[in-house]
Design a protein around this motif. Sequence first.
Motif, short mmCIF file in Angstrom:
data_model
loop_
_atom_site.label_atom_id
_atom_site.label_comp_id
_atom_site.label_asym_id
_atom_site.label_seq_id
_atom_site.Cartn_x
_atom_site.Cartn_y
_atom_site.Cartn_z
N ALA A 1 -7.63 -4.07 -0.36
CA ALA A 1 -8.28 -4.80 0.71
C ALA A 1 -7.32 -5.45 1.69
N ALA A 2 -6.04 -5.44 1.45
CA ALA A 2 -5.11 -6.13 2.33
C ALA A 2 -4.49 -5.15 3.31
N PRO A 3 -4.55 -5.31 4.60
CA PRO A 3 -5.48 -6.14 5.37
C PRO A 3 -6.84 -5.45 5.53
N LYS A 4 -6.86 -4.13 5.59
CA LYS A 4 -8.12 -3.40 5.70
C LYS A 4 -7.99 -2.12 4.88
N PRO A 5 -8.99 -1.80 4.03
CA PRO A 5 -8.86 -0.60 3.19
C PRO A 5 -8.83 0.69 4.00
N TRP A 6 -8.03 1.64 3.54
CA TRP A 6 -7.98 2.95 4.16
C TRP A 6 -9.13 3.83 3.69
N GLU B 1 -17.17 -2.44 -4.14
CA GLU B 1 -17.58 -3.80 -3.75
C GLU B 1 -18.40 -4.46 -4.86
N ARG C 1 0.83 -1.20 0.00
CA ARG C 1 0.00 0.00 0.00
C ARG C 1 0.87 1.26 0.00
N VAL D 1 -13.07 3.41 1.91
CA VAL D 1 -14.14 2.49 1.51
C VAL D 1 -15.04 3.20 0.52
#
Length: 188
Positions: A168-173, A180, A115, A175
């Motif tokens: 998506a890795a690990p959580k998106p900054w 989706e 990222r 959204v």
Amino acid sequence: MQAESDAENATGGGAARTNGTPVAPVVPATPVGAGPVAAGPVAAGPVAAGPAKAGAEAPVRSRRFPSITRDTARPEGSGRAVPGAVSTPARQWPMLSVLTATAVGLLATAFGHPRVGCLAIGLALIAASVMRRVLPSVGMLAVRSRFTDMITYGLLGVAITLLALVMAAPKPWLVLPFMESAVRFTVR
């Protein structure tokens, strides 16, 4: 030195640039002030476009582009970002700064921070777009016309930056709701 170049010019050797490379003499596409054309066979090779009378003035060279081009035109960004007395890396600082930021991004990605690496690459391209718009001369960063370079660098930079933010890795900054559904239809 001056006598040698004068002798070369007199013998048809042509002028030379300061680095020693020969320069072909410039012949206007249409002779100005030429006398009447004599009928008869035309010789192969360059025709001297001079006045018909001896002792008359030499033809005036036009500043217009010739109708038949013999070489390519210099690109818009072919000028240097800094005057020629400075070393090459300092003259090409816009391109080197973008390449350095891209290399930092690639190294961050290689060391397990995709990222951060993608953000660095995207921001480097956005910076290239801004430099292409703001600076009068960017050296080798100019590839096409100013408008095309700005759009290309800007769109690629924004796309890579957005992809890094919604990764998506690990959580998106960031959204984005439509991402989706776009991923669901394209990947699944």
